[in-house]
Design a protein around this motif. Structure first.
Motif, PDB file in Angstrom:
ATOM      1  N   THR A  97       0.815  -1.205   0.000  1.00 60.46           N
ATOM      2  CA  THR A  97       0.000   0.000   0.000  1.00 60.46           C
ATOM      3  C   THR A  97       0.854   1.263   0.000  1.00 60.46           C
ATOM      4  OG1 THR A  97      -1.696  -1.183   1.251  1.00 60.46           O
ATOM      5  CG2 THR A  97      -1.856   1.208   1.195  1.00 60.46           C
ATOM      6  N   LEU A  98       1.885   1.287   0.836  1.00 59.84           N
ATOM      7  CA  LEU A  98       2.706   2.484   0.946  1.00 59.84           C
ATOM      8  C   LEU A  98       3.395   2.791  -0.382  1.00 59.84           C
ATOM      9  CD1 LEU A  98       3.714   4.710   2.771  1.00 59.84           C
ATOM     10  CD2 LEU A  98       5.576   3.208   3.495  1.00 59.84           C
ATOM     11  N   ARG A  99       3.911   1.750  -1.047  1.00 59.46           N
ATOM     12  CA  ARG A  99       4.542   1.931  -2.349  1.00 59.46           C
ATOM     13  C   ARG A  99       3.568   2.586  -3.323  1.00 59.46           C
ATOM     14  NH1 ARG A  99       8.377  -0.850  -5.666  1.00 59.46           N
ATOM     15  NH2 ARG A  99       7.714  -0.961  -7.833  1.00 59.46           N
ATOM     16  N   LEU A 100       2.314   2.161  -3.262  1.00 63.26           N
ATOM     17  CA  LEU A 100       1.304   2.695  -4.173  1.00 63.26           C
ATOM     18  C   LEU A 100       1.009   4.167  -3.880  1.00 63.26           C
ATOM     19  CD1 LEU A 100      -0.164   1.345  -6.486  1.00 63.26           C
ATOM     20  CD2 LEU A 100      -2.098   0.967  -4.966  1.00 63.26           C
ATOM     21  N   TYR A 101       0.946   4.526  -2.604  1.00 62.80           N
ATOM     22  CA  TYR A 101       0.753   5.937  -2.247  1.00 62.80           C
ATOM     23  C   TYR A 101       1.860   6.793  -2.850  1.00 62.80           C
ATOM     24  CZ  TYR A 101      -3.044   5.683   1.194  1.00 62.80           C
ATOM     25  OH  TYR A 101      -4.259   5.557   1.804  1.00 62.80           O
ATOM     26  N   PHE A 102       3.105   6.349  -2.699  1.00 65.80           N
ATOM     27  CA  PHE A 102       4.224   7.130  -3.211  1.00 65.80           C
ATOM     28  C   PHE A 102       4.185   7.224  -4.731  1.00 65.80           C
ATOM     29  CE2 PHE A 102       6.609   5.796   0.796  1.00 65.80           C
ATOM     30  CZ  PHE A 102       6.405   7.037   1.403  1.00 65.80           C
ATOM     31  N   LEU A 103       3.771   6.157  -5.378  1.00 63.48           N
ATOM     32  CA  LEU A 103       3.699   6.163  -6.834  1.00 63.48           C
ATOM     33  C   LEU A 103       2.640   7.136  -7.329  1.00 63.48           C
ATOM     34  CD1 LEU A 103       5.033   4.694  -9.228  1.00 63.48           C
ATOM     35  CD2 LEU A 103       3.147   3.064  -9.170  1.00 63.48           C
TER      36      LEU A 103
ATOM     37  N   ALA B  33       5.828  13.807   2.577  1.00 59.36           N
ATOM     38  CA  ALA B  33       5.221  15.141   2.528  1.00 59.36           C
ATOM     39  C   ALA B  33       4.364  15.304   1.276  1.00 59.36           C
ATOM     40  CB  ALA B  33       6.301  16.216   2.577  1.00 59.36           C
ATOM     41  N   THR B  34       4.816  14.766   0.147  1.00 66.44           N
ATOM     42  CA  THR B  34       4.045  14.867  -1.092  1.00 66.44           C
ATOM     43  C   THR B  34       2.745  14.074  -0.986  1.00 66.44           C
ATOM     44  OG1 THR B  34       6.077  15.116  -2.379  1.00 66.44           O
ATOM     45  CG2 THR B  34       4.104  14.503  -3.591  1.00 66.44           C
ATOM     46  N   VAL B  35       2.827  12.878  -0.435  1.00 65.07           N
ATOM     47  CA  VAL B  35       1.620  12.062  -0.246  1.00 65.07           C
ATOM     48  C   VAL B  35       0.609  12.798   0.635  1.00 65.07           C
ATOM     49  CG1 VAL B  35       0.713   9.904   0.696  1.00 65.07           C
ATOM     50  CG2 VAL B  35       2.876   9.905  -0.554  1.00 65.07           C
TER      51      VAL B  35
ATOM     52  N   GLN C 133      -5.729   4.580   6.367  1.00 65.52           N
ATOM     53  CA  GLN C 133      -5.045   3.462   5.724  1.00 65.52           C
ATOM     54  C   GLN C 133      -3.540   3.708   5.686  1.00 65.52           C
ATOM     55  OE1 GLN C 133      -5.412   2.868   1.321  1.00 65.52           O
ATOM     56  NE2 GLN C 133      -6.612   1.080   1.915  1.00 65.52           N
ATOM     57  N   LEU C 134      -3.153   4.940   5.353  1.00 61.63           N
ATOM     58  CA  LEU C 134      -1.731   5.286   5.319  1.00 61.63           C
ATOM     59  C   LEU C 134      -1.119   5.181   6.714  1.00 61.63           C
ATOM     60  CD1 LEU C 134       0.669   6.343   3.654  1.00 61.63           C
ATOM     61  CD2 LEU C 134      -0.110   8.668   4.170  1.00 61.63           C
ATOM     62  N   ALA C 135      -1.853   5.656   7.715  1.00 58.03           N
ATOM     63  CA  ALA C 135      -1.346   5.608   9.090  1.00 58.03           C
ATOM     64  C   ALA C 135      -1.137   4.183   9.569  1.00 58.03           C
ATOM     65  CB  ALA C 135      -2.309   6.346  10.021  1.00 58.03           C
ATOM     66  N   ALA C 136      -1.878   3.244   8.983  1.00 60.60           N
ATOM     67  CA  ALA C 136      -1.751   1.844   9.390  1.00 60.60           C
ATOM     68  C   ALA C 136      -0.486   1.198   8.845  1.00 60.60           C
ATOM     69  CB  ALA C 136      -2.975   1.052   8.923  1.00 60.60           C
ATOM     70  N   VAL C 137       0.111   1.809   7.800  1.00 58.77           N
ATOM     71  CA  VAL C 137       1.288   1.182   7.186  1.00 58.77           C
ATOM     72  C   VAL C 137       2.555   2.007   7.336  1.00 58.77           C
ATOM     73  CG1 VAL C 137      -0.062  -0.152   5.531  1.00 58.77           C
ATOM     74  CG2 VAL C 137       0.730   2.140   4.893  1.00 58.77           C
ATOM     75  N   ILE C 138       2.446   3.212   7.905  1.00 57.48           N
ATOM     76  CA  ILE C 138       3.652   4.014   8.117  1.00 57.48           C
ATOM     77  C   ILE C 138       3.554   4.712   9.463  1.00 57.48           C
ATOM     78  CG2 ILE C 138       2.686   5.981   6.841  1.00 57.48           C
ATOM     79  CD1 ILE C 138       5.557   6.656   5.991  1.00 57.48           C
ATOM     80  N   ASP C 139       4.609   4.617  10.229  1.00 52.85           N
ATOM     81  CA  ASP C 139       4.655   5.231  11.563  1.00 52.85           C
ATOM     82  C   ASP C 139       5.347   6.582  11.433  1.00 52.85           C
ATOM     83  OD1 ASP C 139       4.601   5.708  14.256  1.00 52.85           O
ATOM     84  OD2 ASP C 139       6.339   4.459  14.709  1.00 52.85           O
ATOM     85  N   HIS C 140       4.562   7.630  11.266  1.00 45.23           N
ATOM     86  CA  HIS C 140       5.115   8.962  11.017  1.00 45.23           C
ATOM     87  C   HIS C 140       4.232   9.989  11.732  1.00 45.23           C
ATOM     88  CE1 HIS C 140       6.594  12.522   8.965  1.00 45.23           C
ATOM     89  NE2 HIS C 140       7.502  11.802   8.322  1.00 45.23           N
ATOM     90  N   PRO C 141       4.802  10.871  12.546  1.00 52.29           N
ATOM     91  CA  PRO C 141       3.966  11.809  13.305  1.00 52.29           C
ATOM     92  C   PRO C 141       3.169  12.772  12.431  1.00 52.29           C
ATOM     93  CG  PRO C 141       6.312  12.314  13.573  1.00 52.29           C
ATOM     94  CD  PRO C 141       6.231  10.987  12.905  1.00 52.29           C
ATOM     95  N   GLU C 142       3.669  13.103  11.235  1.00 53.10           N
ATOM     96  CA  GLU C 142       2.919  14.011  10.369  1.00 53.10           C
ATOM     97  C   GLU C 142       1.719  13.327   9.721  1.00 53.10           C
ATOM     98  OE1 GLU C 142       3.422  17.870   9.064  1.00 53.10           O
ATOM     99  OE2 GLU C 142       3.010  17.120  11.073  1.00 53.10           O
ATOM    100  N   VAL C 143       1.810  12.016   9.498  1.00 54.12           N
ATOM    101  CA  VAL C 143       0.630  11.278   9.029  1.00 54.12           C
ATOM    102  C   VAL C 143      -0.446  11.332  10.106  1.00 54.12           C
ATOM    103  CG1 VAL C 143      -0.259   9.042   8.285  1.00 54.12           C
ATOM    104  CG2 VAL C 143       2.023   9.770   7.561  1.00 54.12           C
ATOM    105  N   ALA C 144      -0.039  11.104  11.351  1.00 58.31           N
ATOM    106  CA  ALA C 144      -0.982  11.203  12.471  1.00 58.31           C
ATOM    107  C   ALA C 144      -1.516  12.624  12.597  1.00 58.31           C
ATOM    108  CB  ALA C 144      -0.297  10.774  13.768  1.00 58.31           C
ATOM    109  N   GLY C 145      -0.648  13.612  12.392  1.00 57.43           N
ATOM    110  CA  GLY C 145      -1.074  15.007  12.478  1.00 57.43           C
ATOM    111  C   GLY C 145      -2.123  15.338  11.440  1.00 57.43           C
ATOM    112  N   LEU C 146      -1.938  14.844  10.217  1.00 60.56           N
ATOM    113  CA  LEU C 146      -2.930  15.107   9.169  1.00 60.56           C
ATOM    114  C   LEU C 146      -4.246  14.412   9.482  1.00 60.56           C
ATOM    115  CD1 LEU C 146      -3.768  16.286   6.477  1.00 60.56           C
ATOM    116  CD2 LEU C 146      -2.791  14.268   5.349  1.00 60.56           C
TER     117      LEU C 146
END
Length: 381
Positions: free
Chosen positions: A94-100, A161-163, A191-204
């Motif tokens: 999933t994360l790869r797809l978000y970045f793509l 950041a782009t995602v 869904q993104l928060a479930a596959v990446i541990d990043h405080p800005e994802v949580a912030g968004l």
């Protein structure tokens, strides 16, 4: 037919096909074909492993298309390498797809459309309806985006950041047609928060939840805008607020502040105030100071001027506003509000009318026009 389940499986299935060697455009077409087949078959014969079923059908559709393209030797090689049927890999693509889908080579509008199609599982017709453009126009936009990213290799970490900017663009489109893009953006960010541990994802995610919590109170029954200070706070979604605050607190505790966490902190302070008069504007100014340091955004400084006007008085707000570019979007509306707060109703009415002429949104234009008319009527009495 569980549409939510079906759409939730899309990014994982598409990611598997891309990882197996399918180019993005062909893989995405194959997944869409598999979804159509699922809608036809599943109600009468639901599979035990829905994701595995979709992967198998999509891969076969991709191979069917590959066999018809004999000029491309690599694709013929892929036919010979067809994996045996069975459980799909546990690797989460999933994360790869978000970045793509949020690749820097795409324009923001193309990245949004591709994300909604490939990650969100929406149809071209749904996306076109949400953006109020013809289906053919949206189809062309998505096709161009797929061609652009088909040859992209993600051999380096993607840009989170782009995602996040793409997801925030989706959220800010709100609601139109038969697709609630704000709710869709929240779903995708979860869904993104479930596959990446990043405080800005949580912030968004926290920011989206806190803004979305006020949605029911944001408009009157006739569709008119209701300013934050005048909203019926009993209509705010307290569950979404509590969830957003909890997510934000956990993110801030990691001490890696980013712009979405700071924006969410401002939203949380508004949500925490029982009444508009009890809003902690001093803290909000401090958070805008942090945001200005992080982003150096003129829009942030414009919002800060409003907060300064509430915390230190309208004259202080006008002083903060005076150093900004007067061509900024909503600058005139902010100036009108601060002049009204300062008691200069003649100037405020003139500026409200000017801001209404500049507004592109019909509801905002009507709101500003009514403010100008009310002030002029009060002065004529």
């Amino acid at each position: 037919m569980d549409e939510a389940l079906l759409r939730g499986l899309v990014p994982g299935v598409l990611g598997i096909l891309v990882r197996r060697g399918a180019d993005f455009a062909a893989a995405e077409d194959a997944v869409q074909d598999a979804l159509v087949e699922a809608v036809r078959v599943w109600p009468a014969d639901p599979p035990r492993d829905p994701k595995g079923w979709l992967v198998t059908v999509a891969w076969r559709r991709f191979l069917d298309a590959t066999r018809a393209d004999t000029a491309r030797r690599r694709r013929e090689d892929l036919v010979d390498e067809e994996p045996a049927p069975g459980p799909v890999s546990a690797v989460d693509d999933t994360l790869r797809l978000y970045f793509l889908c949020a690749h820097p080579s795409l324009t923001p509008s193309s990245a949004v459309a591709l994300t909604l199609r490939a990650v969100g599982g929406l149809t071209t017709r749904q996306i076109a309806g949400a953006y109020l453009v013809p289906e053919a126009t949206m189809a062309q936009r998505i096709s161009r985006a797929k061609r652009t990213v088909s040859g992209v290799r993600l051999d380096r970490p993607g840009d989170v950041a782009t995602v996040l900017r793409v997801l925030y663009l989706v959220f800010n489109e709100g609601y139109s047609g038969d697709v609630d893009l704000a709710a869709e953006a929240i779903r995708l960010t979860r869904q993104l928060a479930a596959v990446i541990d990043h405080p800005e994802v949580a912030g968004l995610l926290a920011l989206m939840l806190l803004h979305h919590a006020r949605r029911a109170a944001r408009t009157a029954p006739d569709g008119a805008l209701v300013p934050l200070a005048e909203q019926d706070r009993s209509r705010w979604d307290t569950g979404a607020i509590a969830e957003g605050v909890g997510i934000l607190q956990a993110a801030l505790a990691r001490d890696r502040l980013g712009e979405f966490q700071a924006q969410a902190a401002v939203a949380a302070l508004h949500a925490d105030a029982p009444t508009a008069e009890e809003t902690d504007w001093v803290q909000i100014v401090e958070w805008y100071d942090e945001l200005a340091r992080l982003t150096d955004s003129p829009v942030v400084r414009l919002n800060r001027a409003v907060a300064v006007g509430e915390a230190d008085g309208p004259r202080a707000g006008l002083a903060a506003l005076s150093v900004l570019d007067g061509s900024l979007p909503r600058y005139t509306a902010v100036a009108a509000y601060l002049h009204e707060r300062a008691g200069d109703t003649a100037t405020a009415a003139r500026l409200y009318a000017e801001a209404a002429r500049e507004a592109s949104d019909l509801a905002e234009r009507d709101h500003l026009t009514r403010r100008a008319a009310r002030l002029n009527a009060d002065r004529d009495r």
